[in-house]
Scaffold this motif. Structure first.
Motif, PDB file in Angstrom:
ATOM      1  N   GLN A 155       0.851  -1.177   0.000  1.00 20.21           N
ATOM      2  CA  GLN A 155       0.000   0.000   0.000  1.00 20.21           C
ATOM      3  C   GLN A 155       0.889   1.229   0.000  1.00 20.21           C
ATOM      4  O   GLN A 155       1.845   1.312   0.779  1.00 20.21           O
ATOM      5  N   VAL A 156       0.578   2.175  -0.881  1.00 17.39           N
ATOM      6  CA  VAL A 156       1.369   3.400  -1.006  1.00 17.39           C
ATOM      7  C   VAL A 156       0.468   4.594  -0.728  1.00 17.39           C
ATOM      8  O   VAL A 156      -0.625   4.691  -1.283  1.00 17.39           O
ATOM      9  N   THR A 157       0.908   5.489   0.139  1.00 16.22           N
ATOM     10  CA  THR A 157       0.155   6.705   0.440  1.00 16.22           C
ATOM     11  C   THR A 157       1.033   7.926   0.157  1.00 16.22           C
ATOM     12  O   THR A 157       2.263   7.879   0.318  1.00 16.22           O
ATOM     13  N   TYR A 158       0.386   9.010  -0.256  1.00 18.14           N
ATOM     14  CA  TYR A 158       1.077  10.238  -0.644  1.00 18.14           C
ATOM     15  C   TYR A 158       0.531  11.396   0.189  1.00 18.14           C
ATOM     16  O   TYR A 158      -0.679  11.489   0.408  1.00 18.14           O
ATOM     17  N   ASP A 159       1.418  12.295   0.621  1.00 20.25           N
ATOM     18  CA  ASP A 159       0.935  13.426   1.407  1.00 20.25           C
ATOM     19  C   ASP A 159       1.605  14.753   1.061  1.00 20.25           C
ATOM     20  O   ASP A 159       1.429  15.740   1.757  1.00 20.25           O
ATOM     21  N   ASP A 160       2.370  14.795  -0.020  1.00 25.12           N
ATOM     22  CA  ASP A 160       3.065  16.044  -0.358  1.00 25.12           C
ATOM     23  C   ASP A 160       3.348  16.078  -1.855  1.00 25.12           C
ATOM     24  O   ASP A 160       4.210  15.342  -2.349  1.00 25.12           O
ATOM     25  N   TYR A 161       2.609  16.906  -2.578  1.00 21.91           N
ATOM     26  CA  TYR A 161       2.849  17.106  -4.011  1.00 21.91           C
ATOM     27  C   TYR A 161       3.324  18.532  -4.243  1.00 21.91           C
ATOM     28  O   TYR A 161       2.906  19.463  -3.547  1.00 21.91           O
ATOM     29  N   ARG A 162       4.186  18.685  -5.264  1.00 21.26           N
ATOM     30  CA  ARG A 162       4.696  20.009  -5.600  1.00 21.26           C
ATOM     31  C   ARG A 162       4.739  20.184  -7.110  1.00 21.26           C
ATOM     32  O   ARG A 162       4.942  19.231  -7.855  1.00 21.26           O
TER      33      ARG A 162
END
Length: 198
Positions: A155-162
């Motif tokens: 499972q992969v989670t993301y919390d910071d996009y730029r």
């Protein structure tokens, strides 16, 4: 003093690599995924932290991707190489302790030699925020991938996009599988036109 200079130079370079501000807008989810899937030439640097039932470590991460081929390196914070993996065609070479080993499957080779179950084959997609190959995905209200589930139970989670040029890319992701945790924090992305090799 001569041993201190390379370390100071590395610190200076890392200080200069300031990430762009956090992305605050929204994207068309499907179009964004198509653009990410078409991005096949890039490089990045950052940090990777691994925690398992018997071991944990943190390392500098450098990755270069050109088409299906790549170079994936982990090093200590003073620059000593922990591992250097390269894929060329159908062959994968892994250098550890000045010895080079070869195999057709990168993840299998790495885990057999180190015990680290890093999903190397899937990372080129996941690390740029692509859900290619996922059996389940969750898109946030702004159109960016928030979570994915793979057929291998990662499972992969993301919390910071730029925002970086024409791309919106993740700068922080978390991978979990049973009692294994991998955190990746990216300091610098460099998307490269597909017509130019790294």
């Amino acid at each position: 003093m001569k041993y201190l200079l390379p370390f100071l130079f590395a610190l200076l370079l890392s200080a200069c690599a300031t990430p762009p501000p956090k992305h605050s807008g929204s994207v068309d989810a499907e179009r964004h995924q198509q653009r990410l899937n078409a991005l096949t030439h890039w490089s990045l640097s950052g940090k990777l932290a691994y925690r398992g039932p018997e071991e944990r470590f943190s390392a500098n991460l450098n990755w270069q991707q050109w088409g299906p081929d790549y170079r994936f390196r982990l090093s200590t914070f003073i620059g000593t190489s922990l591992m250097d993996m390269q894929r060329r065609g159908k062959s994968v070479a892994l250098t550890l302790d000045e010895q080079t080993y070869r195999h057709r499957h990168a993840g299998t080779l790495l885990e057999n030699l180190t015990g680290w179950p890093i999903p190397v084959e899937q990372l080129p997609h996941w690390i740029k925020g692509s859900s290619m190959g996922a059996i389940e995905r969750q898109i946030s209200d702004n159109g960016l991938l928030q979570r994915l589930q793979s057929s291998t139970d990662w499972q992969v989670t993301y919390d910071d996009y730029r925002q970086l040029g024409d791309y919106v890319l993740p700068y922080s992701l978390r991978l979990t599988h049973q009692n294994h945790l991998i955190k990746i924090r990216i300091n610098q992305w460099q998307p490269i036109d597909d017509n130019h090799a790294l």
